[in-house]
Design a protein around this motif. Structure first.
Motif, PDB file in Angstrom:
ATOM      1  N   TRP A   1       1.100  -0.939   0.091  1.00  0.00           N
ATOM      2  CA  TRP A   1       0.086  -0.118   0.431  1.00  0.00           C
ATOM      3  C   TRP A   1       0.451   1.341   0.001  1.00  0.00           C
ATOM      4  O   TRP A   1       0.551   2.562  -0.607  1.00  0.00           O
ATOM      5  N   LYS A   2       2.270   0.956   1.441  1.00  0.00           N
ATOM      6  CA  LYS A   2       2.881   2.691   0.797  1.00  0.00           C
ATOM      7  C   LYS A   2       3.378   2.543  -0.486  1.00  0.00           C
ATOM      8  O   LYS A   2       4.594   4.286  -0.667  1.00  0.00           O
ATOM      9  N   ALA A   3       3.427   1.727  -1.153  1.00  0.00           N
ATOM     10  CA  ALA A   3       4.739   2.074  -2.574  1.00  0.00           C
ATOM     11  C   ALA A   3       3.044   2.568  -3.317  1.00  0.00           C
ATOM     12  O   ALA A   3       3.642   2.920  -4.877  1.00  0.00           O
ATOM     13  N   VAL A   4       2.251   2.828  -3.429  1.00  0.00           N
ATOM     14  CA  VAL A   4       1.310   2.767  -4.943  1.00  0.00           C
ATOM     15  C   VAL A   4       1.552   4.512  -4.728  1.00  0.00           C
ATOM     16  O   VAL A   4       1.857   5.110  -3.574  1.00  0.00           O
ATOM     17  N   SER A   5       1.851   4.566  -5.532  1.00  0.00           N
ATOM     18  CA  SER A   5       1.785   6.228  -6.310  1.00  0.00           C
ATOM     19  C   SER A   5       0.560   6.977  -6.287  1.00  0.00           C
ATOM     20  O   SER A   5      -0.187   5.975  -6.622  1.00  0.00           O
ATOM     21  N   ILE A   6       0.694   8.048  -6.828  1.00  0.00           N
ATOM     22  CA  ILE A   6      -0.569   9.346  -7.406  1.00  0.00           C
ATOM     23  C   ILE A   6      -0.573   8.271  -9.209  1.00  0.00           C
ATOM     24  O   ILE A   6      -2.010   7.979  -9.525  1.00  0.00           O
ATOM     25  N   GLU A   7       0.313   8.018  -9.904  1.00  0.00           N
ATOM     26  CA  GLU A   7       0.634   7.209 -11.532  1.00  0.00           C
ATOM     27  C   GLU A   7      -0.269   5.851 -10.974  1.00  0.00           C
ATOM     28  O   GLU A   7      -1.749   6.050 -12.051  1.00  0.00           O
ATOM     29  N   ASP A   8      -0.615   5.281 -10.215  1.00  0.00           N
ATOM     30  CA  ASP A   8      -0.872   3.782  -9.881  1.00  0.00           C
ATOM     31  C   ASP A   8      -2.391   4.420 -10.041  1.00  0.00           C
ATOM     32  O   ASP A   8      -3.404   3.669 -10.685  1.00  0.00           O
ATOM     33  N   ILE A   9      -2.457   5.964  -9.133  1.00  0.00           N
ATOM     34  CA  ILE A   9      -4.202   6.103  -8.939  1.00  0.00           C
ATOM     35  C   ILE A   9      -4.988   6.281  -9.744  1.00  0.00           C
ATOM     36  O   ILE A   9      -5.901   5.812 -10.385  1.00  0.00           O
ATOM     37  N   LYS A  10      -4.017   6.929 -11.408  1.00  0.00           N
ATOM     38  CA  LYS A  10      -4.847   7.346 -12.468  1.00  0.00           C
ATOM     39  C   LYS A  10      -5.141   5.970 -13.063  1.00  0.00           C
ATOM     40  O   LYS A  10      -6.138   5.737 -13.412  1.00  0.00           O
ATOM     41  N   LYS A  11      -3.957   4.658 -12.890  1.00  0.00           N
ATOM     42  CA  LYS A  11      -4.114   4.020 -14.098  1.00  0.00           C
ATOM     43  C   LYS A  11      -5.249   2.650 -12.900  1.00  0.00           C
ATOM     44  O   LYS A  11      -6.153   2.255 -13.824  1.00  0.00           O
ATOM     45  N   MET A  12      -5.097   2.892 -12.213  1.00  0.00           N
ATOM     46  CA  MET A  12      -6.648   2.065 -11.528  1.00  0.00           C
ATOM     47  C   MET A  12      -7.613   2.975 -11.506  1.00  0.00           C
ATOM     48  O   MET A  12      -8.612   1.921 -11.890  1.00  0.00           O
ATOM     49  N   ALA A  13      -8.600   4.180 -11.646  1.00  0.00           N
ATOM     50  CA  ALA A  13      -9.165   4.788 -12.201  1.00  0.00           C
ATOM     51  C   ALA A  13      -9.685   4.943 -13.426  1.00  0.00           C
ATOM     52  O   ALA A  13     -11.148   4.596 -13.983  1.00  0.00           O
ATOM     53  N   SER A  14      -8.800   4.283 -14.151  1.00  0.00           N
ATOM     54  CA  SER A  14      -9.249   4.839 -15.581  1.00  0.00           C
ATOM     55  C   SER A  14      -9.272   2.883 -15.789  1.00  0.00           C
ATOM     56  O   SER A  14      -9.922   2.763 -16.999  1.00  0.00           O
ATOM     57  N   GLN A  15      -9.365   2.063 -14.893  1.00  0.00           N
ATOM     58  CA  GLN A  15      -9.782   0.549 -15.631  1.00  0.00           C
ATOM     59  C   GLN A  15     -11.347   0.259 -14.948  1.00  0.00           C
ATOM     60  O   GLN A  15     -11.506  -0.867 -14.241  1.00  0.00           O
ATOM     61  N   ILE A  16     -11.727   1.396 -14.219  1.00  0.00           N
ATOM     62  CA  ILE A  16     -13.372   1.488 -13.170  1.00  0.00           C
ATOM     63  C   ILE A  16     -13.885   2.132 -14.268  1.00  0.00           C
ATOM     64  O   ILE A  16     -14.545   3.125 -14.852  1.00  0.00           O
ATOM     65  N   ASN A  17     -15.219   1.033 -14.619  1.00  0.00           N
ATOM     66  CA  ASN A  17     -16.063   1.233 -15.593  1.00  0.00           C
ATOM     67  C   ASN A  17     -17.280   1.414 -15.137  1.00  0.00           C
ATOM     68  O   ASN A  17     -18.071   0.281 -14.642  1.00  0.00           O
ATOM     69  N   LEU A  18     -18.225   2.274 -15.722  1.00  0.00           N
ATOM     70  CA  LEU A  18     -19.304   2.332 -14.959  1.00  0.00           C
ATOM     71  C   LEU A  18     -20.584   1.330 -15.938  1.00  0.00           C
ATOM     72  O   LEU A  18     -20.316   1.189 -16.783  1.00  0.00           O
ATOM     73  N   GLU A  19     -21.096   0.749 -15.322  1.00  0.00           N
ATOM     74  CA  GLU A  19     -21.670  -0.475 -15.974  1.00  0.00           C
ATOM     75  C   GLU A  19     -23.240   0.258 -15.384  1.00  0.00           C
ATOM     76  O   GLU A  19     -23.953  -0.913 -16.337  1.00  0.00           O
ATOM     77  N   ILE A  20     -23.393   0.624 -14.193  1.00  0.00           N
ATOM     78  CA  ILE A  20     -24.865   0.170 -13.807  1.00  0.00           C
ATOM     79  C   ILE A  20     -25.448   1.379 -12.800  1.00  0.00           C
ATOM     80  O   ILE A  20     -24.882   1.434 -11.568  1.00  0.00           O
ATOM     81  N   ILE A  21     -26.636   1.493 -12.838  1.00  0.00           N
ATOM     82  CA  ILE A  21     -27.290   3.024 -11.643  1.00  0.00           C
ATOM     83  C   ILE A  21     -28.329   2.247 -11.268  1.00  0.00           C
ATOM     84  O   ILE A  21     -29.681   2.408 -12.293  1.00  0.00           O
ATOM     85  N   TYR A  22     -28.680   1.891 -10.637  1.00  0.00           N
ATOM     86  CA  TYR A  22     -30.013   1.265  -9.691  1.00  0.00           C
ATOM     87  C   TYR A  22     -30.063   2.238  -9.169  1.00  0.00           C
ATOM     88  O   TYR A  22     -29.833   2.523  -7.320  1.00  0.00           O
ATOM     89  N   LEU A  23     -31.424   2.926  -9.052  1.00  0.00           N
ATOM     90  CA  LEU A  23     -31.977   3.165  -7.663  1.00  0.00           C
ATOM     91  C   LEU A  23     -33.620   2.775  -7.148  1.00  0.00           C
ATOM     92  O   LEU A  23     -34.210   2.503  -7.983  1.00  0.00           O
ATOM     93  N   LEU A  24     -33.191   2.825  -5.514  1.00  0.00           N
ATOM     94  CA  LEU A  24     -34.449   1.985  -5.116  1.00  0.00           C
ATOM     95  C   LEU A  24     -35.406   3.540  -4.061  1.00  0.00           C
ATOM     96  O   LEU A  24     -34.806   4.411  -3.315  1.00  0.00           O
ATOM     97  N   SER A  25     -36.460   3.817  -4.664  1.00  0.00           N
ATOM     98  CA  SER A  25     -37.181   5.221  -4.064  1.00  0.00           C
ATOM     99  C   SER A  25     -38.375   4.529  -3.615  1.00  0.00           C
ATOM    100  O   SER A  25     -38.977   3.958  -3.979  1.00  0.00           O
ATOM    101  N   GLY A  26     -39.255   6.015  -2.813  1.00  0.00           N
ATOM    102  CA  GLY A  26     -40.123   5.759  -2.435  1.00  0.00           C
ATOM    103  C   GLY A  26     -41.529   5.853  -3.807  1.00  0.00           C
ATOM    104  O   GLY A  26     -41.272   6.179  -4.679  1.00  0.00           O
ATOM    105  N   ARG A  27     -42.939   5.578  -3.458  1.00  0.00           N
ATOM    106  CA  ARG A  27     -44.342   5.126  -4.306  1.00  0.00           C
ATOM    107  C   ARG A  27     -44.346   6.030  -4.716  1.00  0.00           C
ATOM    108  O   ARG A  27     -44.525   7.336  -3.384  1.00  0.00           O
ATOM    109  N   GLU A  28     -44.743   6.776  -5.268  1.00  0.00           N
ATOM    110  CA  GLU A  28     -45.084   8.770  -6.354  1.00  0.00           C
ATOM    111  C   GLU A  28     -46.626   8.910  -5.067  1.00  0.00           C
ATOM    112  O   GLU A  28     -47.361   7.338  -5.026  1.00  0.00           O
ATOM    113  N   ALA A  29     -46.837   9.431  -5.252  1.00  0.00           N
ATOM    114  CA  ALA A  29     -48.489   9.684  -4.262  1.00  0.00           C
ATOM    115  C   ALA A  29     -48.935  10.122  -5.784  1.00  0.00           C
ATOM    116  O   ALA A  29     -48.898   9.862  -6.326  1.00  0.00           O
TER     117      ALA A  29
END
Length: 421
Positions: free
Chosen positions: A393-421
């Motif tokens: 963990w201590k060896a992780v750099s900000i450049e590593d964070i950039k590379k990891m974040a670039s491999q996180i891809n949005l797949e789904i948006i799910y919302l559970l909410s109350g019923r409409e009146a």
């Protein structure tokens, strides 16, 4: 950290000799492939075995015996990890060295023998009344998820993202599978578990290793078995179009789940880097999600991210007003974009590494924590220590964070909410 002793093929004993505790902690783990049917049977079985046995046919008798052993703790549970289902038998007793009279540890081992090899049978099978009672207990546990809207939303997200996949299989199975259990099918599960599951036995305490190994070999003569643990292969998911799923129930606060896929899984060499990346994104109170979505913009009542490494999924959970869904998703996406662009300062990185380090070190304050952490990480390195992981963990750099974040891809948006009146 732990000394490994191969008792039989597929049966391993892990010993940690330490003067850190005045107790001896034991955990027997049975590991099998995960599916709804077996998960249901094994969840009920763990409850039934915990309830009583031939030596202690009533639960009250078993609890009295534990109390007489200076408050020895005993419980069983069922869980999952990746594509495996795990039944655990856990016991903790005081070390005889701290008593004027000895024999507590041996009596605890005998009690485990009774639980495993002397079930509370009637007419050659499990007591049907106990089976039905524990079926009801597991069904209530399954149903309870529907009353906890955050847990329900989380489950629905995984059901939608990874259907027909271990990621969406409950460690309790389904209500239908639990209903189908009989004393006869539970007996088959019991025999299969003892004879075919991979078995890992953990013991932590100030004990004589040779003497202990001899006792375990003589008292728990499990036959050799062929179970092979195959890591779950995490396939790279190509997202053509982000799915949006909105569902309604009678509730007030909206529960938002934003699911992302990543090829960086538990067995990937960049796994520690992704742990740090998730920590900066939303794992802690100083994270970008918490500071910007909750504190700065007041867009969410609660918000955090988590990394389901075995399944290659990063997800964000937020409690929001349903009408703010679009704005909240946009703001969440902006926090991930910040990571992709390297907009991370040294303080954020250092705080995240410090908090990750503190969390694993605090787990080592208990024998149970040592067992659970090692039981997970030994698949990466049987010589695992907390210091090794912290160094990564201590060896992780900000450049590593950039590379990891670039491999996180949005797949789904799910919302559970109350019923409409």
């Amino acid at each position: 950290m732990f000394k490994k002793v191969v008792l039989q093929k597929g049966v391993n004993l892990y010993i940690r000799k330490t003067e850190q505790f005045k107790t001896i902690t034991m955990s027997f783990k049975w590991i099998a492939e995960l599916d709804d049917k077996q998960a249901a049977h094994r969840a009920v079985l763990s409850n039934v075995l915990q309830d009583s046995n031939a030596d202690f046919p009533k639960q009250s008798e078993l609890r009295k015996a534990l109390d007489e052993l200076y408050g020895t703790v005993f419980y069983m549970d069922a869980g999952k990890r990746s594509n495996t289902h795990i039944v655990s038998l856990n016991m903790e007793c005081v070390n005889d060295e701290y008593l004027s009279t000895g024999g507590v540890f041996d009596e605890a081992l005998k009690m485990i023998q009774s639980v495993l090899f002397k079930p509370n049978f009637k007419n050659g099978s499990f007591d049907e009344a106990i089976v039905n009672r524990e079926k009801h207990t597991v069904i209530e546990r399954i149903r309870s998820i529907y009353d906890d809207k955050a847990r329900y939303a989380h489950k629905r997200m995984f059901d939608l993202m990874r259907p027909n996949n271990p990621a969406s299989v409950s460690s309790n199975g389904t209500e239908e599978e639990v209903q189908s259990i009989t004393s006869a099918t539970l007996l088959d599960t019991y025999e299969n578990m003892l004879n075919n599951d991979a078995i890992d036995i953990y013991i932590v305490g100030d004990i004589d290793e040779k003497e202990l190994t001899a006792k375990i070999k003589s008292m728990f003569d499990f036959p050799a078995r062929e179970f092979s643990r195959k890591p779950l292969e995490v396939e790279s998911v190509k997202v053509k179009e982000v799915r949006k799923v909105f569902e309604k129930q009678d509730m007030k606060q909206g529960k938002l789940q934003v699911g992302y896929s990543t090829p960086v899984s538990f067995f990937h060499p960049d796994y520690p880097k992704m742990q740090v990346t998730n920590g900066i994104l939303g794992g802690f109170a100083h994270s970008k999600l918490f500071m910007n979505v909750r504190e700065k913009e007041s867009m969410a009542y609660t918000v955090n991210s988590a990394y389901a490494a075995y399944y290659g999924v990063v997800y964000v959970m937020a409690g929001i007003d349903a009408e703010l869904e679009e704005k909240a998703v946009k703001l969440i996406g902006e926090q991930l974009d910040a990571l992709k662009n390297g907009n991370v300062d040294d303080m954020e990185l250092d705080q995240t590494v410090a908090l990750l380090s503190n969390s694993i070190r605090s787990a080592f304050d208990s024998a149970r924590g040592q067992i659970e952490v090692y039981d997970q990480y030994k698949y990466l390195d049987e010589d695992f220590t907390a210091d090794k992981l912290i160094a990564e963990w201590k060896a992780v750099s900000i450049e590593d964070i950039k590379k990891m974040a670039s491999q996180i891809n949005l797949e789904i948006i799910y919302l559970l909410s109350g019923r409409e009146a």
